[in-house]
Design a protein around this motif. Structure first.
Motif, mmCIF file in Angstrom:
data_model
loop_
_atom_site.group_PDB
_atom_site.id
_atom_site.type_symbol
_atom_site.label_atom_id
_atom_site.label_comp_id
_atom_site.label_asym_id
_atom_site.label_seq_id
_atom_site.Cartn_x
_atom_site.Cartn_y
_atom_site.Cartn_z
ATOM 1 N N ALA A 55 0.825 -1.210 0.000
ATOM 2 C CA ALA A 55 0.000 0.000 0.000
ATOM 3 C C ALA A 55 0.859 1.259 0.000
ATOM 4 O O ALA A 55 2.042 1.231 0.359
ATOM 5 C CB ALA A 55 -0.913 0.009 1.227
ATOM 6 N N CYS A 56 0.262 2.356 -0.407
ATOM 7 C CA CYS A 56 0.835 3.701 -0.259
ATOM 8 C C CYS A 56 2.267 3.790 -0.775
ATOM 9 O O CYS A 56 3.167 4.344 -0.115
ATOM 10 C CB CYS A 56 0.760 4.154 1.197
ATOM 11 S SG CYS A 56 -0.941 4.321 1.800
ATOM 12 N N GLY A 57 2.477 3.209 -1.960
ATOM 13 C CA GLY A 57 3.774 3.331 -2.596
ATOM 14 C C GLY A 57 4.882 2.555 -1.927
ATOM 15 O O GLY A 57 6.059 2.876 -2.111
ATOM 16 N N ALA A 84 -5.188 2.838 3.204
ATOM 17 C CA ALA A 84 -5.267 1.642 2.367
ATOM 18 C C ALA A 84 -4.803 0.394 3.112
ATOM 19 O O ALA A 84 -5.248 -0.721 2.811
ATOM 20 C CB ALA A 84 -4.433 1.840 1.102
ATOM 21 N N ARG A 85 -3.951 0.563 4.095
ATOM 22 C CA ARG A 85 -3.439 -0.608 4.804
ATOM 23 C C ARG A 85 -4.522 -1.316 5.626
ATOM 24 O O ARG A 85 -4.366 -2.475 5.999
ATOM 25 C CB ARG A 85 -2.242 -0.229 5.680
ATOM 26 C CG ARG A 85 -2.563 0.577 6.927
ATOM 27 C CD ARG A 85 -1.274 1.060 7.596
ATOM 28 N NE ARG A 85 -1.517 1.737 8.872
ATOM 29 C CZ ARG A 85 -1.426 1.152 10.060
ATOM 30 N NH1 ARG A 85 -1.087 -0.124 10.141
ATOM 31 N NH2 ARG A 85 -1.660 1.828 11.163
ATOM 32 N N PHE A 86 -5.623 -0.627 5.906
ATOM 33 C CA PHE A 86 -6.720 -1.204 6.679
ATOM 34 C C PHE A 86 -7.751 -1.937 5.808
ATOM 35 O O PHE A 86 -8.676 -2.547 6.338
ATOM 36 C CB PHE A 86 -7.447 -0.110 7.466
ATOM 37 C CG PHE A 86 -6.588 0.548 8.507
ATOM 38 C CD1 PHE A 86 -6.352 -0.060 9.730
ATOM 39 C CD2 PHE A 86 -6.012 1.783 8.263
ATOM 40 C CE1 PHE A 86 -5.565 0.550 10.694
ATOM 41 C CE2 PHE A 86 -5.220 2.410 9.217
ATOM 42 C CZ PHE A 86 -4.990 1.787 10.436
ATOM 43 N N SER A 87 -7.606 -1.874 4.483
ATOM 44 C CA SER A 87 -8.602 -2.455 3.593
ATOM 45 C C SER A 87 -8.758 -3.950 3.847
ATOM 46 O O SER A 87 -7.780 -4.686 3.975
ATOM 47 C CB SER A 87 -8.198 -2.217 2.133
ATOM 48 O OG SER A 87 -9.093 -2.884 1.269
ATOM 49 N N ASP A 107 -9.724 -6.228 1.849
ATOM 50 C CA ASP A 107 -9.345 -7.107 0.751
ATOM 51 C C ASP A 107 -7.834 -7.145 0.528
ATOM 52 O O ASP A 107 -7.355 -7.799 -0.399
ATOM 53 C CB ASP A 107 -10.063 -6.710 -0.546
ATOM 54 C CG ASP A 107 -9.726 -5.293 -1.009
ATOM 55 O OD1 ASP A 107 -8.922 -4.614 -0.339
ATOM 56 O OD2 ASP A 107 -10.276 -4.876 -2.047
ATOM 57 N N ARG A 108 -7.098 -6.453 1.371
ATOM 58 C CA ARG A 108 -5.636 -6.536 1.286
ATOM 59 C C ARG A 108 -5.167 -7.780 2.035
ATOM 60 O O ARG A 108 -5.652 -8.086 3.118
ATOM 61 C CB ARG A 108 -4.970 -5.300 1.907
ATOM 62 C CG ARG A 108 -5.229 -4.002 1.154
ATOM 63 C CD ARG A 108 -4.336 -2.892 1.685
ATOM 64 N NE ARG A 108 -2.940 -3.296 1.698
ATOM 65 C CZ ARG A 108 -2.178 -3.413 0.608
ATOM 66 N NH1 ARG A 108 -2.684 -3.142 -0.564
ATOM 67 N NH2 ARG A 108 -0.921 -3.782 0.702
ATOM 68 N N THR A 109 -4.216 -8.524 1.455
ATOM 69 C CA THR A 109 -3.760 -9.759 2.090
ATOM 70 C C THR A 109 -2.257 -9.918 1.940
ATOM 71 O O THR A 109 -1.677 -9.544 0.917
ATOM 72 C CB THR A 109 -4.477 -10.983 1.485
ATOM 73 O OG1 THR A 109 -4.028 -12.163 2.150
ATOM 74 C CG2 THR A 109 -4.207 -11.106 -0.004
ATOM 75 N N ILE A 110 -1.648 -10.473 2.961
ATOM 76 C CA ILE A 110 -0.236 -10.849 2.900
ATOM 77 C C ILE A 110 -0.086 -12.368 2.814
ATOM 78 O O ILE A 110 0.956 -12.881 2.426
ATOM 79 C CB ILE A 110 0.533 -10.295 4.125
ATOM 80 C CG1 ILE A 110 2.055 -10.371 3.916
ATOM 81 C CG2 ILE A 110 0.115 -11.010 5.411
ATOM 82 C CD1 ILE A 110 2.861 -9.639 4.986
ATOM 83 N N LEU A 111 -1.172 -13.097 3.134
ATOM 84 C CA LEU A 111 -1.150 -14.555 3.149
ATOM 85 C C LEU A 111 -1.892 -15.189 1.975
ATOM 86 O O LEU A 111 -1.564 -16.304 1.571
ATOM 87 C CB LEU A 111 -1.780 -15.087 4.445
ATOM 88 C CG LEU A 111 -1.057 -14.793 5.754
ATOM 89 C CD1 LEU A 111 -1.902 -15.263 6.931
ATOM 90 C CD2 LEU A 111 0.315 -15.449 5.781
ATOM 91 N N GLY A 112 -2.891 -14.510 1.449
ATOM 92 C CA GLY A 112 -3.791 -15.135 0.495
ATOM 93 C C GLY A 112 -4.846 -15.944 1.228
ATOM 94 O O GLY A 112 -4.630 -16.416 2.352
ATOM 95 N N ASP A 113 -6.008 -16.126 0.615
ATOM 96 C CA ASP A 113 -7.139 -16.780 1.290
ATOM 97 C C ASP A 113 -6.819 -18.218 1.702
ATOM 98 O O ASP A 113 -7.133 -18.639 2.822
ATOM 99 C CB ASP A 113 -8.366 -16.774 0.372
ATOM 100 C CG ASP A 113 -8.916 -15.370 0.156
ATOM 101 O OD1 ASP A 113 -8.571 -14.469 0.949
ATOM 102 O OD2 ASP A 113 -9.681 -15.182 -0.807
ATOM 103 N N VAL A 143 -3.315 -5.020 7.619
ATOM 104 C CA VAL A 143 -3.903 -5.062 8.961
ATOM 105 C C VAL A 143 -4.972 -6.140 9.087
ATOM 106 O O VAL A 143 -5.097 -6.777 10.148
ATOM 107 C CB VAL A 143 -4.470 -3.673 9.331
ATOM 108 C CG1 VAL A 143 -5.212 -3.726 10.664
ATOM 109 C CG2 VAL A 143 -3.346 -2.640 9.381
ATOM 110 N N ALA A 144 -5.745 -6.402 8.035
ATOM 111 C CA ALA A 144 -6.815 -7.408 8.128
ATOM 112 C C ALA A 144 -6.240 -8.787 8.417
ATOM 113 O O ALA A 144 -6.732 -9.507 9.302
ATOM 114 C CB ALA A 144 -7.634 -7.416 6.835
ATOM 115 N N ASP A 145 -5.202 -9.188 7.707
ATOM 116 C CA ASP A 145 -4.577 -10.484 7.962
ATOM 117 C C ASP A 145 -3.875 -10.502 9.318
ATOM 118 O O ASP A 145 -3.908 -11.520 10.030
ATOM 119 C CB ASP A 145 -3.567 -10.810 6.865
ATOM 120 C CG ASP A 145 -4.232 -11.355 5.605
ATOM 121 O OD1 ASP A 145 -5.468 -11.300 5.516
ATOM 122 O OD2 ASP A 145 -3.501 -11.815 4.696
#
Length: 542
Positions: free
Chosen positions: A333-335, A345-348, A350-356, A404-406
């Motif tokens: 996120a954010c460049g 954007a980091r709180f979205s 649908d953002r993932t570092i692991l994948g579903d 943040v979501a993950d």
């Protein structure tokens, strides 16, 4: 994390280490800067020089099985490793003692040119929690002897388990002295958390090593042959080979095994590298990575895909959940900022570092665990870390704070299902001891993170981490001061040693004062004790 070449000193002579003496030794390459095409095999099918120049390794231990690895490469810094374009028989032997007697098992496999003449042997029907020794032979040559160990049986509770973790070993930034000290620990396991190689071109003098490097290394790796050359150079280091031979390894990659800060199908620089280019490069990088690591068949890549996330249990004492935080992640996120404030954007969600799929696997694995200690073997810092001095908050988008979501999902799993969660982390080229705080209740500690420094990346380092500050060490000091959950920082090179019992976890940050010259002594800079059932950092012993 990126790294650059420091100045080049003239190194002194390097003595062999105790384990190499005990197991018969592993000779360094006679000439690192060789050129031309080697004649590897004579008319009688015998090698004219040592085919085991890249050493031997074991890994991914189970209670009754372990993977043995080697690659035949009498000229590892040449395309093809100096090997003929034909399959070559390799004999492997497992024994009870370092003198290779009595023999437990033996067999023969073929090293094939399409796999860079690397072999992966799945030795089965071994006894749990048992130390073994192993050796390869081919074409009239024998490898050095390696030591390995199987995992305890399911349900067993070992009195003690000792492992070390390491990461980030830019060959041109320094010597691998920390590994020479790790060898002496006679560990149950070594965990490598990524950046085993760096994908940059290498100058003619080999950076600080002041060693001639062939012309083929000037260009950055993008093809399979070029990645194979990079591994050949890195694995030619005698201290790295000794560490591989000293204990079984459990490995995962970070970004530099492919390209700096790549994210899923997104290149670091989309204007300079298309998605198709990245996928082709990823396929080459993954294949070379598999060829040079003691992986099981389940980790063999399929083109640009490779499943690295997996679980390894050592009785009921400890389980390791090995993560892959590169292949399935969203673009940063954010460049991809280092310390950006107010990045919504980091709180979205649908953002993932692991994948579903990996995230679901991790949560299910943590739910099912009955271990005293559950370890996430992870690439980038997990605990929150504010890197911006002053009232504003600045977070690094490449680590879990940018997803943040993950981060929240894993915290919930820790709180709901895990007795003692501990995260071990690489990437950052410095040591940190962090407490993991709840995503539900502000400030409540739910777990512990130990971030380990680099083996060599970034050169010698300093007592505190420093990133372009006017005051030496200012960055490390103010991060500790401004983050209540961050207790410790050190910016030297080294590795982290952990001793686990049913009652406590002891972490020792082992550091050397320099890697730009050979032979640095090692010391324990800090020791932390985590008590069973008490989340977070306990007593600091020094």
């Amino acid at each position: 994390m990126d790294t650059h070449n420091p100045p080049t000193p003239d190194p002194d002579a390097h003595s062999r280490r105790r384990f190499l003496q005990r197991t018969g030794g592993a000779t360094a390459l006679a000439v690192v800067g060789g050129s031309g095409t080697a004649t590897a095999v004579d008319d009688d099918g015998r090698f004219t020089s040592d085919p085991f120049s890249l050493g031997i390794a074991s890994g991914d231990p189970l209670p009754e099985s372990v993977i043995l690895w080697t690659r035949l490469a009498p000229s590892p810094l040449e395309r093809g490793g100096g090997m003929p374009e034909k399959k070559v028989p390799v004999t492997w032997t497992v024994a009870e003692a370092a003198d290779m007697r009595p023999v437990v098992q033996t067999g023969t496999v073929f090293a094939r040119p399409e796999n860079a003449h690397a072999v992966h042997v799945d030795v089965r029907d071994l006894d749990p929690d048992t130390e073994y020794y192993y050796q390869f032979s081919a074409g009239g040559h024998r490898s050095t002897v390696g030591r390995t160990k199987t995992a305890p049986a399911p349900g067993a509770m070992p009195d003690e388990f000792r492992f070390a973790f390491a990461s980030c070993q830019a060959w041109y930034d320094g010597f691998y002295t920390p590994y020479s000290h790790m060898v002496e620990d006679e560990l149950d396991l070594v965990v490598h958390l990524g950046d085993y190689i760096y994908e940059y071109g290498i100058g003619p003098d080999g950076g600080v090593r002041n060693t001639s490097v062939p012309q083929a290394y000037r260009a950055e790796p993008t093809t399979l042959d070029r990645y194979r050359l990079q591994y050949g150079l890195y694995k030619s280091d005698p201290d790295l080979r000794a560490a591989h031979a000293s204990a079984p390894w459990l490995v995962t990659r970070d970004d530099h095994e492919v390209d700096n800060n790549w994210a899923g199908d997104t290149p670091q620089d989309p204007d300079e590298q298309t998605v198709r280019d990245l996928l082709e490069r990823r396929a080459a990088a993954f294949k070379a990575y598999y060829e040079h690591m003691p992986f099981r068949m389940a980790q063999k890549p399929d083109g640009p895909d490779q499943k690295l996330y997996r679980n390894y249990a050592f009785g009921d004492l400890v389980e390791f959940d090995v993560l892959d935080t590169r292949l399935y992640r969203s673009d940063q996120a954010c460049g991809d900022a280092f310390n950006v404030d107010e990045c919504q954007a980091r709180f979205s969600e649908d953002r993932t570092i692991l994948g579903d799929r990996q995230e679901a696997w991790l949560v299910e694995t943590l739910e099912a665990s009955t271990a005293t200690w559950d370890v996430l073997a992870n690439q980038v810092p997990f605990a929150e870390m504010d890197f911006l001095e002053g009232a504003e908050d600045g977070y690094r988008m490449d680590q879990w704070d940018g997803y943040v979501a993950d981060q929240r999902t894993v915290k919930h799993a820790f709180e709901d299902h895990v007795r003692n969660p501990v995260v071990v982390t690489g990437d950052f080229h410095s040591n940190w001891a962090n407490e993991i705080t709840s995503a539900r209740r502000d400030g409540e500690t739910i777990g512990t993170e130990f971030v380990g420094t680099s083996i060599s990346s970034g050169g010698d380092g300093a007592e505190y981490t420093d990133f372009d500050s006017d005051e030496a060490g200012a960055f490390g000091r103010y991060v500790v001061e401004e983050n209540e959950n961050v207790a410790y920082n050190n910016g030297r090179r080294g590795y982290t040693r952990c001793t686990l019992t049913p009652d406590r976890w002891i972490t020792e940050f082992r550091v050397v004062d320099y890697v730009t010259d050979r032979g640095a002594p090692i010391r324990t800079d800090a020791t932390f004790v985590v008590e069973d059932g008490t989340p977070g950092l306990g007593e600091r012993c020094n």
